[in-house]
Write a protein that holds these residues in place. Structure first.
Motif, PDB file in Angstrom:
ATOM      1  N   SER A   1       0.830  -1.209   0.000  1.00 44.59           N
ATOM      2  CA  SER A   1       0.000   0.000   0.000  1.00 44.59           C
ATOM      3  C   SER A   1       0.865   1.260   0.000  1.00 44.59           C
ATOM      4  N   ALA A   2       1.929   1.222   0.812  1.00 45.42           N
ATOM      5  CA  ALA A   2       2.828   2.381   0.841  1.00 45.42           C
ATOM      6  C   ALA A   2       3.486   2.599  -0.514  1.00 45.42           C
ATOM      7  N   ALA A   3       3.873   1.509  -1.173  1.00 48.06           N
ATOM      8  CA  ALA A   3       4.499   1.645  -2.491  1.00 48.06           C
ATOM      9  C   ALA A   3       3.501   2.170  -3.525  1.00 48.06           C
ATOM     10  N   LEU A   4       2.257   1.700  -3.457  1.00 48.24           N
ATOM     11  CA  LEU A   4       1.256   2.132  -4.432  1.00 48.24           C
ATOM     12  C   LEU A   4       0.879   3.593  -4.249  1.00 48.24           C
ATOM     13  N   THR A   5       0.719   4.011  -2.998  1.00 43.35           N
ATOM     14  CA  THR A   5       0.290   5.391  -2.738  1.00 43.35           C
ATOM     15  C   THR A   5       1.437   6.389  -2.826  1.00 43.35           C
ATOM     16  N   ALA A   6       2.682   5.890  -2.928  1.00 42.26           N
ATOM     17  CA  ALA A   6       3.818   6.810  -3.013  1.00 42.26           C
ATOM     18  C   ALA A   6       3.918   7.465  -4.387  1.00 42.26           C
ATOM     19  N   SER A   7       3.255   6.894  -5.375  1.00 42.02           N
ATOM     20  CA  SER A   7       3.331   7.423  -6.741  1.00 42.02           C
ATOM     21  C   SER A   7       2.023   8.106  -7.118  1.00 42.02           C
ATOM     22  N   LEU A   8       2.148   9.171  -7.915  1.00 46.39           N
ATOM     23  CA  LEU A   8       0.977   9.858  -8.459  1.00 46.39           C
ATOM     24  C   LEU A   8       0.936   9.708  -9.969  1.00 46.39           C
ATOM     25  N   ASP A   9       1.573   8.658 -10.473  1.00 45.31           N
ATOM     26  CA  ASP A   9       1.561   8.326 -11.888  1.00 45.31           C
ATOM     27  C   ASP A   9       0.861   6.985 -12.034  1.00 45.31           C
ATOM     28  N   HIS A  10      -0.340   6.980 -12.648  1.00 50.42           N
ATOM     29  CA  HIS A  10      -1.119   5.742 -12.692  1.00 50.42           C
ATOM     30  C   HIS A  10      -0.439   4.680 -13.545  1.00 50.42           C
ATOM     31  N   ASP A  11       0.325   5.081 -14.579  1.00 48.18           N
ATOM     32  CA  ASP A  11       1.072   4.089 -15.358  1.00 48.18           C
ATOM     33  C   ASP A  11       2.129   3.399 -14.498  1.00 48.18           C
ATOM     34  N   GLU A  12       2.767   4.158 -13.660  1.00 55.08           N
ATOM     35  CA  GLU A  12       3.773   3.561 -12.774  1.00 55.08           C
ATOM     36  C   GLU A  12       3.127   2.610 -11.770  1.00 55.08           C
ATOM     37  N   ILE A  13       1.941   2.951 -11.283  1.00 58.59           N
ATOM     38  CA  ILE A  13       1.232   2.057 -10.346  1.00 58.59           C
ATOM     39  C   ILE A  13       0.871   0.747 -11.040  1.00 58.59           C
TER      40      ILE A  13
ATOM     41  N   ARG B   1      -7.187  -1.092  -2.589  1.00 59.62           N
ATOM     42  CA  ARG B   1      -6.266   0.022  -2.350  1.00 59.62           C
ATOM     43  C   ARG B   1      -5.573   0.454  -3.639  1.00 59.62           C
ATOM     44  N   ALA B   2      -5.251  -0.526  -4.498  1.00 60.45           N
ATOM     45  CA  ALA B   2      -4.632  -0.165  -5.776  1.00 60.45           C
ATOM     46  C   ALA B   2      -5.592   0.657  -6.628  1.00 60.45           C
ATOM     47  N   SER B   3      -6.880   0.312  -6.617  1.00 56.17           N
ATOM     48  CA  SER B   3      -7.856   1.081  -7.398  1.00 56.17           C
ATOM     49  C   SER B   3      -7.962   2.514  -6.876  1.00 56.17           C
ATOM     50  N   ILE B   4      -7.893   2.668  -5.552  1.00 54.82           N
ATOM     51  CA  ILE B   4      -7.929   4.025  -4.981  1.00 54.82           C
ATOM     52  C   ILE B   4      -6.690   4.807  -5.400  1.00 54.82           C
ATOM     53  N   ALA B   5      -5.517   4.129  -5.358  1.00 54.12           N
ATOM     54  CA  ALA B   5      -4.280   4.803  -5.754  1.00 54.12           C
ATOM     55  C   ALA B   5      -4.320   5.209  -7.229  1.00 54.12           C
ATOM     56  N   ILE B   6      -4.826   4.321  -8.097  1.00 54.79           N
ATOM     57  CA  ILE B   6      -4.920   4.652  -9.522  1.00 54.79           C
ATOM     58  C   ILE B   6      -5.889   5.803  -9.747  1.00 54.79           C
ATOM     59  N   GLU B   7      -7.023   5.764  -9.055  1.00 59.25           N
ATOM     60  CA  GLU B   7      -8.010   6.846  -9.210  1.00 59.25           C
ATOM     61  C   GLU B   7      -7.434   8.179  -8.731  1.00 59.25           C
ATOM     62  N   ASN B   8      -6.763   8.157  -7.569  1.00 55.87           N
ATOM     63  CA  ASN B   8      -6.164   9.396  -7.074  1.00 55.87           C
ATOM     64  C   ASN B   8      -5.092   9.910  -8.033  1.00 55.87           C
ATOM     65  N   ALA B   9      -4.288   8.976  -8.585  1.00 56.31           N
ATOM     66  CA  ALA B   9      -3.249   9.396  -9.528  1.00 56.31           C
ATOM     67  C   ALA B   9      -3.870  10.027 -10.780  1.00 56.31           C
ATOM     68  N   LYS B  10      -4.942   9.422 -11.295  1.00 60.57           N
ATOM     69  CA  LYS B  10      -5.586   9.996 -12.485  1.00 60.57           C
ATOM     70  C   LYS B  10      -6.198  11.364 -12.179  1.00 60.57           C
ATOM     71  N   ARG B  11      -6.809  11.487 -11.003  1.00 60.20           N
ATOM     72  CA  ARG B  11      -7.380  12.785 -10.635  1.00 60.20           C
ATOM     73  C   ARG B  11      -6.284  13.837 -10.498  1.00 60.20           C
ATOM     74  N   PHE B  12      -5.163  13.409  -9.877  1.00 65.67           N
ATOM     75  CA  PHE B  12      -4.040  14.327  -9.740  1.00 65.67           C
ATOM     76  C   PHE B  12      -3.499  14.734 -11.109  1.00 65.67           C
ATOM     77  N   GLU B  13      -3.335  13.761 -12.013  1.00 69.79           N
ATOM     78  CA  GLU B  13      -2.820  14.065 -13.345  1.00 69.79           C
ATOM     79  C   GLU B  13      -3.764  15.012 -14.082  1.00 69.79           C
ATOM     80  N   HIS B  14      -5.062  14.797 -13.905  1.00 67.72           N
ATOM     81  CA  HIS B  14      -6.034  15.685 -14.554  1.00 67.72           C
ATOM     82  C   HIS B  14      -5.909  17.105 -14.026  1.00 67.72           C
ATOM     83  N   ASN B  15      -5.864  17.259 -12.698  1.00 71.41           N
ATOM     84  CA  ASN B  15      -5.730  18.591 -12.105  1.00 71.41           C
ATOM     85  C   ASN B  15      -4.399  19.227 -12.470  1.00 71.41           C
TER      86      ASN B  15
END
Length: 602
Positions: free
Chosen positions: A197-209, A331-345
């Motif tokens: 979980s820590a590794a997944l949430t450490a990135s804000l790049d959904h491709d990297e996740i 948790r991975a789905s949440i991390a991917i969703e947050n990364a996509k939202r971050f990338e969009h913003n």
């Protein structure tokens, strides 16, 4: 003393037996010992009579060397052949201490019936005593036998209890081992889940996740090369372009993955039931019937955004592993969703910021060069900004500022301040007056948002620099002789704070060849060092330039100035730099027409 009897008939044997018994009685031999001796002697005499012939019975009273006496009885043939090597029959009775016998007489027993009857009665009395003693011993034996039986029963019961206790202890030990193993496995799963979980949430790049998921799951919880992440909102050509990436492939999807996407529930496709909690069993996949598949939807707040598919590392998963994998997928789905939202913003904010950082105006005798570097961590969009524009009276306003915070809100506020400043400057006004109006504007517009800024005003007819600061790091001025100093006259407070203030103007001579550096704190401030060492480094770096470098290539000079100040490729804050250089020749005939490049670096 030795007494001897010749025995050839039964009567002789009876007399010898009676005499021996009387001698034993006379010497104090107990009834039991006397009966034992007489019985043994009778049996021996019976054998002698059976064999026939004449026999000799001898009874001798002898002393014992250690003290006391004994009674020795011997039966032997009266005439013993020379070749007969058999030992005579002997019996010995130890006499009690202090027993005194009558050694007188020859032991003769009369043949009359009265004597024989008396001897018979005497033998019966001895037998009765022996029987009494035997009864007593039997009772004692019976008592001890019962006691031994009870003891044996107790021992058996104790052995039974010990055996039951041993079995119970072994069962408890086995249960403890199983519980410890289950606890170790549970701790391993929790540790893996926390680390993953820590590794997944450490990135804000959904491709990297997506690329990270196979690395985390294989080969501990999934067969190598079996992890696939199917994201619905990515076009097919995106998957094709990333077909070499771990976790993605193009082509048809298993039916179980489609069902997981439609139903929003995990699906297990195999030729046997998986028995996994919260997972629906499905037939084996037609794409690969021999390989079990676990398809878990990547759930978002509204609907599934994708499906994670994998195969077990062995034959199947156990229930606890399946529960952990479902939670990890959530948790991975949440991390991917947050990364996509971050990338969009981030894309929106970068687009806005690129639109706001306009080209710098060209001014005779004055050259400008600007650099903007977004933070390498986080949103990468902040409130740092610079601007330069002319006033109606021919003066040039240069400004650099920093709105607190990051993200869209800071970028939008920066845009509003930039627009407000340009509007106020149309009516004229000095840098201090403009900052004062910006302070009032920001306080009423966003009471909980603050900003810092420095405004410097150049005028082609005035060799004086007028500037004012509001909570911002001081400008750095390099004079033509190479000396550098910070314009650290007392600045005003931050813009927007709940305080009525009127910011003051400051002036400084600005001869040809002078260079003014305006910057934000991201250039000079470092953690655990403060801002003063950074300002000193900036001053030292600016002092190393020669006048001809600044006159000839201000853009290149800006790059060379940043290089030693930003040796680390990672920085937590935006960096903004605006160089204002008065050409050594006031006319500056080499000044090209039109706007200069802003040097935007995003």
């Amino acid at each position: 003393m030795i007494r001897t009897w010749h025995i050839s008939t039964v009567t002789d044997a009876a007399r010898a037996r009676i005499a021996t018994a009387r001698l034993a009685t006379a010497h104090g031999v107990t009834a039991v010992e006397r009966t034992r001796l007489v019985s043994a002697l009778t049996a021996q005499l019976r054998q002698c009579l059976t064999k026939g012939g004449s026999w000799l019975l001898s009874v001798e009273t002898a002393a014992v060397p250690a003290g006391g006496a004994r009674l020795d009885v011997e039966v032997a043939p009266e005439k013993r052949p020379a070749d007969d090597r058999r030992s005579p029959w002997r019996a010995t009775v130890v006499l009690p201490d202090g027993a005194a016998g009558d050694d007188d007489g020859d032991g003769h027993v009369a043949d009359d019936p009265a004597s024989l009857a008396e001897a018979l009665f005497g033998a019966d009395e001895d037998a009765a005593l022996v029987l009494d003693r035997l009864d007593e011993q039997e009772r004692l034996v019976a008592f001890h036998r019962e006691e031994l039986h009870q003891t044996n029963q107790g021992v058996l019961a104790l052995h039974g209890e010990l055996d039951a206790a041993g079995r119970a202890q072994r069962e408890l030990f086995d249960a403890e081992q199983r519980a410890r193993k289950e606890a170790e496995n549970a701790r391993g799963r929790l540790t893996f889940l926390a680390d993953a979980s820590a590794a997944l949430t450490a990135s804000l790049d959904h491709d990297e996740i997506v690329r990270l998921l196979p690395t985390l799951l294989e080969p501990r919880y999934a067969r190598s090369g079996s992890v696939d992440v199917w994201l619905f909102d990515e076009p097919a050509d995106h998957h094709a372009n990333h077909s070499a990436d771990a976790g993605r492939h193009s082509g048809p999807r298993p039916a179980a993955a489609v069902l997981a996407a439609r139903r929003g529930r995990p699906q297990y496709a195999a030729d046997h039931p998986g028995g996994l909690p919260g997972v629906d069993d499905q037939p084996p996949s037609a794409l690969d019937p021999t390989r079990p598949l676990l398809c878990i939807p990547l759930m978002t707040r509204r609907a599934p955004s994708g499906v994670l598919t994998m195969s077990p590392p062995d034959e199947h998963w156990d229930a606890d592993d399946a529960v952990m994998l479902i939670e990890l997928t959530r948790r991975a789905s949440i991390a991917i969703e947050n990364a996509k939202r971050f990338e969009h913003n981030r894309d929106i904010a970068e687009t806005l910021q690129r639109a706001l950082l306009t080209d710098l105006p060209a001014t005779p005798g004055l050259r400008l060069a600007a650099r903007y570097l977004p933070a390498t961590r986080g949103m990468n969009v902040g409130g740092d900004w610079y601007d330069a524009f002319r006033q109606p009276d021919g003066g040039l306003i240069t400004v650099i500022g920093d709105v607190t915070g990051h993200g869209l809100r800071a970028a939008v506020m920066m845009s509003q301040l930039r627009t407000a400043l340009r509007a106020y400057a149309v009516d004229g006004g000095s840098p201090g007056e403009l900052l004062t109006r910006l302070h009032t504007f920001l306080h009423h517009l966003q009471p909980d948002l603050y900003a810092t800024a420095v405004i410097a005003r150049f005028h082609p007819d005035d060799p004086t620099l007028t500037w004012a600061a509001a909570g911002h790091p001081p400008p750095v001025l390099r004079t033509p002789d190479g000396r550098v100093r910070a314009l650290d006259a007392k600045p005003g407070a931050m813009l927007g704070i709940p305080l009525r203030q009127r910011l003051k103007d400051h002036t400084v001579p600005l001869p040809p060849g002078s260079t003014l550096a305006l910057y934000t704190d991201g250039l000079v401030e470092r953690r655990a060092q403060g801002i003063d060492p950074g300002i000193h480094r900036l001053s030292s770096a600016l002092a190393e330039f020669g006048p001809e470098e600044l006159d000839g290539d201000l853009e290149g000079s800006a790059d060379r100035l940043l290089r030693p100040l930003l040796r680390d490729s990672e920085h937590d804050d935006d960096v903004c730099l605006l160089l204002c250089h008065v050409h050594s020749s006031a006319a500056d005939p080499a000044e090209p027409p039109g706007p200069l490049s802003s040097g935007l670096r995003l």
